[in-house]
Design an enzyme around this catalytic site. Structure first.
Site, PDB file in Angstrom:
ATOM      1  N   SER A 147       0.842  -1.196   0.000  1.00 53.34           N
ATOM      2  CA  SER A 147       0.000   0.000   0.000  1.00 53.34           C
ATOM      3  C   SER A 147       0.887   1.260   0.000  1.00 53.34           C
ATOM      4  CB  SER A 147      -0.966  -0.055   1.184  1.00 53.34           C
ATOM      5  OG  SER A 147      -2.021   0.866   0.991  1.00 53.34           O
ATOM      6  N   ASP A 223      -9.816  -5.671  -3.928  1.00 58.29           N
ATOM      7  CA  ASP A 223      -9.280  -4.668  -3.000  1.00 58.29           C
ATOM      8  C   ASP A 223     -10.316  -3.565  -2.800  1.00 58.29           C
ATOM      9  OD1 ASP A 223      -7.710  -2.437  -1.919  1.00 58.29           O
ATOM     10  OD2 ASP A 223      -5.959  -3.613  -2.478  1.00 58.29           O
ATOM     11  N   HIS A 255      -7.320  -6.030   0.436  1.00 55.83           N
ATOM     12  CA  HIS A 255      -6.160  -5.204   0.795  1.00 55.83           C
ATOM     13  C   HIS A 255      -5.464  -5.686   2.071  1.00 55.83           C
ATOM     14  CE1 HIS A 255      -3.975  -1.550  -0.179  1.00 55.83           C
ATOM     15  NE2 HIS A 255      -3.998  -1.150   1.083  1.00 55.83           N
TER      16      HIS A 255
END
Lengths: 277, 277
Positions: A147, A223, A255
């Site tokens: 991320s 996600d 995610h």
């Protein structure tokens, strides 16, 4: 120099947590370091793992399942924190600005500039501390992240040519200059002149600079942050720039660390191949 | 019947978290369940993972690295909570009594008896819920656990002959009738008549009942709780009773999840061998 917070035997090696007084961030900084058994006999290759928004050094260290594969390949893994921290350090009520959200840049704006120098911390200060104090081979480094940390891994790798043998990322923030995960933070930390943002956007860097080594990106198709991550910008840039890379859209994954853990074996195997070439 | 809290794709399967209104514990109970990809096609074997003091369903689910190996062997893993919880549920200021410390017994004493029925919950109610709602094979169950959960795994396995094909434990509370991790809780939950404690002590059970199947115990030699765990009582009982088992003292490991994760591959491989016999 640094203090040992904890050391736990782990897959035949040692998972340590250490704290030190950081010059770059002007506060105490904590990091995790896994050293495989091989480090007892001499310097080993190292994989940098940069974490995402809200994370400390601890999240990936306990949830990503990296030590197993790092031990198998005889590779160290370092888990830096994601920002400066402490009472005297600026912060914001939002989860995505301030402490826990350093974005791997050197802030030039107030109130962030005095402590938020995460680029220098990860690119210079922490490597120097590690190389001076642990059995780590400066010539064999690789980098990954998740991320915001995937953003950090890609931007560090492309801005520091020759430093990293390979780069990978799990669901990176791929095009921050065009995303609410990016514009807000780059504006706060670097100011409104978008010229200063360019070297902190992986999709722009792939087109403008590229990476001379293998690149692996994994992104979950389910996600919950796809609109903010903008993987399509990065995959398009890879194709346009003819950047050697594997961009993989992984069906059904979200995610979470369950996604990261699921592909950790392949990422560490990918880096091991480059590090032991 | 039950509600889905979350489901994340994980190693090709699904890591779910579910909550339900428990009859045994008279409160809402939450559990984690990993189902491997194979569960889409029909019932799969299941490994019960019982957690230790202070843990919820979540700790091992995120930190023990079990899903990787469960996926490899096509085995489900269930992560029950360690006690009833909630505002109306009795508690104690100590970390080792009350919520987070159910000890896998049916409390007969006040104030614990109304909710603290963890034996019935793990032995009867939760298995029934799982078998009725998920693709799990009742005939192929195994059990493991860590610390207080290792105690639970061993005592359930020996008290329910025929239920579990195999049993293992990571640093179990091995002799609670002789330890401050045990006497305090068994006295509080079951009362001062020690006759009622006997079936909740793994070392006594090995001598008095035994287990008809393979047994694997791992204990770290640097465990900070060796005095409370009393592994020597269990290893002596195994030898005296000629109980088929492997008791392994693992050099340098402590009581943490880094220890559990380090040996998870071998524990799940051990159970897979028994479950697929």
């Amino acid at each position: 120099m640094f203090e040992t917070v904890s050391e736990n035997r782990c897959f035949g090696g040692v998972q340590g947590v250490y704290t030190h007084d950081s010059d770059a961030c002007a506060c105490d900084m904590t990091f995790g370091l896994f050293l495989p058994e091989e480090a007892e006999d001499g310097p080993v290759p190292v994989l940098w793992y940069l974490s995402g928004l809200t994370c400390t050094h601890e999240n990936a260290m306990t949830k990503a399942g990296a030590q197993l594969w790092a031990a198998e390949h005889g590779i160290a893994v370092v888990f830096p924190d994601t920002s400066p921290r402490g009472e005297g350090v600026a912060n914001d009520d939002a989860y995505d600005l301030g402490q826990g959200a350093g974005f791997y840049v050197n802030a030039t704006q107030q109130p962030w500039a005095p402590h938020f120098q995460m680029w220098d911390y990860v690119a210079d200060e922490l490597p120097r501390l590690l190389l001076n104090n642990f059995a780590i081979d400066e010539e064999r480094q690789a980098i990954t992240g998740h991320s915001m940390g995937g953003h950090g891994a890609l931007t560090l790798a492309m801005n520091l040519p020759g430093r990293f043998a390979s780069v990978s990322a799990f669901s990176p923030i791929a095009n921050p200059t065009k995303s609410d995960w990016g514009r807000k933070q780059l504006s706060a930390y670097l100011g409104d002149d978008e010229a200063a943002w360019q070297r902190h956007d992986a999709s722009l860097l792939v087109k403008n600079v590229g990476f001379d080594g293998p690149m692996l990106i994994d992104q979950g198709s389910n996600d919950q942050f796809l609109d903010l991550l903008k993987p399509e910008a990065l995959s398009a840039a890879i194709a346009e720039a003819r950047q050697p890379a594997a961009f993989r859209m992984q069906k059904g994954y979200d995610h979470s660390y369950f996604f990261v853990a699921s592909f950790m074996e392949e990422h560490i195997g990918f880096h091991a191949e480059a590090l032991y070439r």
